[in-house]
Structure formats: C-alpha cells, structure tokens
Design a protein around this motif. Structure first.
Motif, PDB file in Angstrom:
ATOM      1  N   ASN A 127     152.261  76.455 117.609  1.00  0.00           N
ATOM      2  CA  ASN A 127     151.586  77.746 117.814  1.00  0.00           C
ATOM      3  C   ASN A 127     152.187  78.860 116.963  1.00  0.00           C
ATOM      4  N   MET A 128     152.520  78.508 115.729  1.00  0.00           N
ATOM      5  CA  MET A 128     153.012  79.475 114.749  1.00  0.00           C
ATOM      6  C   MET A 128     151.870  79.838 113.808  1.00  0.00           C
ATOM      7  N   GLU A 129     151.533  81.115 113.755  1.00  0.00           N
ATOM      8  CA  GLU A 129     150.480  81.550 112.842  1.00  0.00           C
ATOM      9  C   GLU A 129     151.009  81.583 111.406  1.00  0.00           C
ATOM     10  N   PHE A 130     150.119  81.314 110.461  1.00  0.00           N
ATOM     11  CA  PHE A 130     150.517  81.323 109.045  1.00  0.00           C
ATOM     12  C   PHE A 130     149.286  81.566 108.190  1.00  0.00           C
ATOM     13  N   ILE A 131     149.543  81.943 106.938  1.00  0.00           N
ATOM     14  CA  ILE A 131     148.449  82.149 105.990  1.00  0.00           C
ATOM     15  C   ILE A 131     148.957  81.814 104.588  1.00  0.00           C
ATOM     16  N   GLY A 132     148.056  81.303 103.755  1.00  0.00           N
ATOM     17  CA  GLY A 132     148.414  80.972 102.370  1.00  0.00           C
ATOM     18  C   GLY A 132     148.045  79.550 102.019  1.00  0.00           C
ATOM     19  N   THR A 133     148.293  78.617 102.940  1.00  0.00           N
ATOM     20  CA  THR A 133     147.882  77.222 102.773  1.00  0.00           C
ATOM     21  C   THR A 133     147.060  76.809 103.988  1.00  0.00           C
ATOM     22  N   LYS A 134     146.365  75.682 103.865  1.00  0.00           N
ATOM     23  CA  LYS A 134     145.474  75.235 104.932  1.00  0.00           C
ATOM     24  C   LYS A 134     145.628  73.728 105.146  1.00  0.00           C
ATOM     25  N   GLU A 135     145.312  73.317 106.353  1.00  0.00           N
ATOM     26  CA  GLU A 135     145.274  71.890 106.634  1.00  0.00           C
ATOM     27  C   GLU A 135     143.929  71.302 106.210  1.00  0.00           C
ATOM     28  N   ASP A 160     161.130  75.554 115.029  1.00  0.00           N
ATOM     29  CA  ASP A 160     161.490  76.004 116.374  1.00  0.00           C
ATOM     30  C   ASP A 160     162.459  77.179 116.318  1.00  0.00           C
ATOM     31  N   VAL A 161     163.437  77.101 115.425  1.00  0.00           N
ATOM     32  CA  VAL A 161     164.409  78.184 115.282  1.00  0.00           C
ATOM     33  C   VAL A 161     163.723  79.461 114.800  1.00  0.00           C
ATOM     34  N   ILE A 162     162.813  79.315 113.858  1.00  0.00           N
ATOM     35  CA  ILE A 162     162.072  80.476 113.353  1.00  0.00           C
ATOM     36  C   ILE A 162     161.289  81.127 114.485  1.00  0.00           C
ATOM     37  N   LYS A 163     160.581  80.323 115.243  1.00  0.00           N
ATOM     38  CA  LYS A 163     159.773  80.857 116.341  1.00  0.00           C
ATOM     39  C   LYS A 163     160.648  81.521 117.391  1.00  0.00           C
ATOM     40  N   ASN A 164     161.756  80.894 117.743  1.00  0.00           N
ATOM     41  CA  ASN A 164     162.655  81.439 118.769  1.00  0.00           C
ATOM     42  C   ASN A 164     163.337  82.729 118.309  1.00  0.00           C
ATOM     43  N   SER A 165     163.378  82.970 117.011  1.00  0.00           N
ATOM     44  CA  SER A 165     164.013  84.178 116.487  1.00  0.00           C
ATOM     45  C   SER A 165     163.156  85.411 116.698  1.00  0.00           C
ATOM     46  N   GLY A 166     161.869  85.201 116.971  1.00  0.00           N
ATOM     47  CA  GLY A 166     160.946  86.327 117.095  1.00  0.00           C
ATOM     48  C   GLY A 166     159.991  86.440 115.929  1.00  0.00           C
ATOM     49  N   ILE A 167     160.231  85.681 114.863  1.00  0.00           N
ATOM     50  CA  ILE A 167     159.262  85.624 113.767  1.00  0.00           C
ATOM     51  C   ILE A 167     158.018  84.916 114.295  1.00  0.00           C
ATOM     52  N   ASN A 168     156.865  85.537 114.138  1.00  0.00           N
ATOM     53  CA  ASN A 168     155.648  84.935 114.691  1.00  0.00           C
ATOM     54  C   ASN A 168     154.504  84.815 113.688  1.00  0.00           C
TER      55      ASN A 168
END
Length: 446
Positions: free
Chosen positions: A180-188, A144-152
């Motif tokens: 709703n945080m986008e990411f790449i490198g690992t998968k569910e 949540d802190v990461i997302k609120n910082s503007g990192i998306n």
C-alpha cells in the motif's frame, strides 16, 4: 375701603393667573420631556444605524477569501542501496535497513505528504543475488522501512528503474502495491496511471515523474542507463529524450491539461535529469524547467545528480505563472563518500541531501496558491555497526545539530557541519528569493 365685589374679582384674577401659570409651566415641562424623548430616539436610531453599518462592514469583510485548507509536502532525494550499504544491513535471517530514517521520521510524519526517490529495484531473488551498483536489486524489506519512516509516496522513474529488466520493473510496482505504498513514474500494467491527482488535506495536487533517456539509434526503442529496454516496457515508464524534447513538451502539455480536467488545484513535476556530480543545473535543466513553468506547473522537483543543486524562482514568458524549481535534492541514503568518489566528486557534496518543502493554501473562493517553500539540509552519516557499516540521515536545522542533537563527535561532527555549510552556500540565494516572493519565513538569515 374695597367692597366685597372688588375683593372677589381680584381673587378670581389671581386664580386665573395661577391656573394660566400652571398651564404654561406644564406646557414647558411637556415640551422639555418631548425634546428629551426625541433626543433619546435620535440617539437610539444613530446607534442602530451604526450597528447596521458595522454589520454591513463585517458582512463585507466576511466575503473576502480566507484559507480553508493547507497541504504541506516534504520531499527528499535519492535512496540508493550500494553494496556496502547492503552488506552492513545483512542479518542472520534477512536485511535490516532500520538505521536509515529514525532521525527524520518526525519530519515525514509532520507533513501531509512525504515523497522520496526510490533509486533501486525490488527484483527479488528471481533476478539473482541482491546487489548494489551498477545494477541495484534490493530486498523487499527496504519498502517496509520506508513506509514505517512516514514516507508515503515514492518516485520510481529514474535511470536505475530497469536494472533488473522487465521482470524487476514490474515486480517493483507489485511490491509497492502489496504494501500500500503509492508511487508514480513506472507502472505494472499499461492501464496504471502515469500521473495522479492526489487529494492532500483537501487540496488536489497533480503529480507526475519523468526520467531522462539515453540517446538510442534503434527506432521505437528506449535506452535507460545505457540499456535498450524491451518494447513492452516502453509504456510502463515515464521518460523523455533530450534528442526529441519537443515530444516531451507536447506530452507535458497534455498531462497538465488532463490533470486540470481531473480537478487538480495545483501541479508538480518530478524530474530525473541533469549531470551527475555537477553543482549547478545545466542548460537542458534550465530550458525544460522554463518550459514547464510556461505550461503552468507550480513546482518542479529534480534529482539524479547525487549532489545538491540550486533552487530558482521562475516566471512564465506570458507572465501568467510563477514556478519554484529545485534542480537537485542530492542523496538521502548512499555510500557515495568523498574518499570513495575520486575523480568524480571529492568535495563531500555526494554526502549531502535535503528535506525540501512546498506548501499550498486553498481559499474560500476556490483559488489555490503556493504559499511557502523551505529547505532543511541533511547529511548521510556512515558508521561501523551491524555486519559492517550503517547509514542514517541527519537533518540539520542548524550547523551544529549533528553534535548537539545527535551526539556526533570528532570527524563525524566536523563533516556534518561542513555538509550544512555546503548546502547553505548552494541554495541560500535562490531559497531566500523564493521565500521573499511568497512571503514565507526566511530560512537562512546570515
């Protein structure tokens, strides 16, 4: 004395001479008017011709390619929640990591995309107690802190992504998806993508992320951070082995082709590689970067060494492509202080990080070019607060910003300024070369 007939003849002659004179004068007047009209018409035609020529020239100029869209991406290094960081964030009813990013929030929000390396897992209490090194299990509130910082956008392929096992690997992906945080490198799941072509301000950027594997003698198995991972996890993690590097090159070539097929205007590879605490890139990093440049990758962004490493301008062996490679962005958040890092790194470099920018411009003819890169040094400030110590990123556009903009005093101000100088010394030459080649503003001019 003349008679009457003589007088009449003379009068008639005078009248005729008068009439003839009038006719001549009238003819001259008409001729003059005609000449003036012709001159005016000619002048008008010349002006019209000039206007047509000017219009044609303007039309020709308008057909020259012009910028229709710009995508500015900011990146930062490793977010690591060591035990001391975790302890300081503990509250009566959970964990508060809000001290991490308030000073860099404006930089993240000003960019079209903000990317960071998440070097922890969200294994939950199902994986046991929250913990720091060597097996990171961090509370979900960090997301949540990461997302609120503007990192998306987060990078999740690194040597700590399996710290809480198969369960934690998948749960980390689940937590990020739920927020709703986008990411790449690992998968569910196996069906999740291992690369993305992300539309950023009208420009399609192909992005993927890979981490190194340890050597492993067990056939068909991967070793991450010294642990042989589950065979079911093999397909949930983008990784490469130095022992089988040609396999990675083949996969990278395929990935570049697939990205382009999916409409990518430009391509970026994020690489978790190199040797911890080394201030220069090793032979493997240089070799892999050159190969990626040869394959048409535009930007290569590195992490893992926990210190800042140089930036370099690369040219493909066929002279058809130019890449910019930053070998390591250092730490965004960590407890790797110089007084705690003996014997690995006692110089303070583990306190340093950066905001690394790359910008793409798209033109009206459909071409997309890397138009600029930039680096703003950062320093991790550690101070007493909360239930122990707090940690925050300090961006440094100038050496004295720690004191003048963020109120640091004494040892903190001194360490902050030294951090700026360390990063400047490492990246200045390569960054200046890149910025000169791209025609962008030069960051360090002295």
């Amino acid at each position: 004395m003349p008679n009457k007939h003589s007088k009449r003849r003379k009068a008639i002659i005078r009248r005729r001479i008068f009439v003839l004179s009038c006719v001549v004068i009238l003819a001259l007047i008409i001729l003059g008017i005609s000449s003036i009209v012709k001159s005016i018409v000619k002048s008008t035609k010349n002006e019209e011709k000039k206007e047509i020529t000017s219009s044609q020239t303007s039309s020709t100029k308008s057909k020259e390619p012009y910028i229709i869209s710009t995508a500015k991406v900011v990146n930062t290094g490793d977010i690591i929640v060591h035990s001391t960081v975790l302890d300081g964030a503990k509250t009566a009813d959970g964990y508060d990591f809000s001290a991490f990013f308030p000073n860099v929030k404006k930089y993240f929000n000003e960019a079209d995309l903000a990317v960071a390396n998440l070097e922890v897992t969200f294994g939950g209490t199902e994986s046991g107690k929250y913990s720091g090194y060597p097996a990171f299990n961090t509370p979900d509130s960090l997301a949540d802190v990461i997302k609120n910082s503007g990192i998306n956008f987060l990078l999740t392929a690194n040597n700590h992504c399996y710290d809480t096992g198969m369960f934690g690997l998948k749960r980390t992906a689940q937590v990020l998806k739920s927020k709703n945080m986008e990411f790449i490198g690992t998968k569910e799941t196996e069906n999740d993508p291992y690369y993305v072509v992300k539309k950023v301000n009208g420009i399609k950027i192909g992005m993927t992320c890979y981490t190194y594997e340890n050597s492993c003698d067990v056939a068909g198995r991967k070793s991450i951070n010294g642990a042989i991972i589950s065979t079911q996890a093999n397909g949930l993690l983008n990784s490469f082995s130095y022992d089988y590097i040609d396999k990675f090159y083949t996969e990278a070539q395929k990935t570049v082709s697939l990205m382009k097929k999916d409409g990518a205007d430009c391509i970026v590879f994020y690489m978790h590689w190199g040797e911890e605490y080394q201030l220069n890139q090793n032979t493997w990093q240089k070799t892999i970067a050159q190969k990626l440049c040869n394959l048409g990758v535009d930007v290569i962004v590195g992490g893992h060494p926990h210190v800042v490493q140089p930036i370099e301008l690369l040219h493909s062996e066929d002279s058809q492509n130019t890449s910019v490679c930053i070998y390591s962005m250092g730490n965004a958040i960590s407890n790797q202080r110089k007084e705690l890092m003996s014997p690995e790194c006692t110089t303070g470099h583990t306190e340093d990080g950066m905001l690394f920018y790359y910008t793409f411009d798209k033109y009206s003819d459909g071409t997309t070019v890397l138009s600029s890169v930039d680096i703003i040094p950062t320093w991790v400030n550690k101070y007493k607060g909360g239930s122990g110590y707090q940690y925050t990123m300090i961006p440094l556009e100038n050496a004295t910003d720690g004191a003048s903009l963020y109120g640091l005093t004494g040892d903190s101000a001194s360490r902050c300024q030294k951090s700026y100088e360390r990063t400047k010394q490492i990246v200045m030459a390569g960054l200046t070369e890149c910025q000169t080649a791209l025609g962008s503003k030069i960051r360090f001019t002295d």
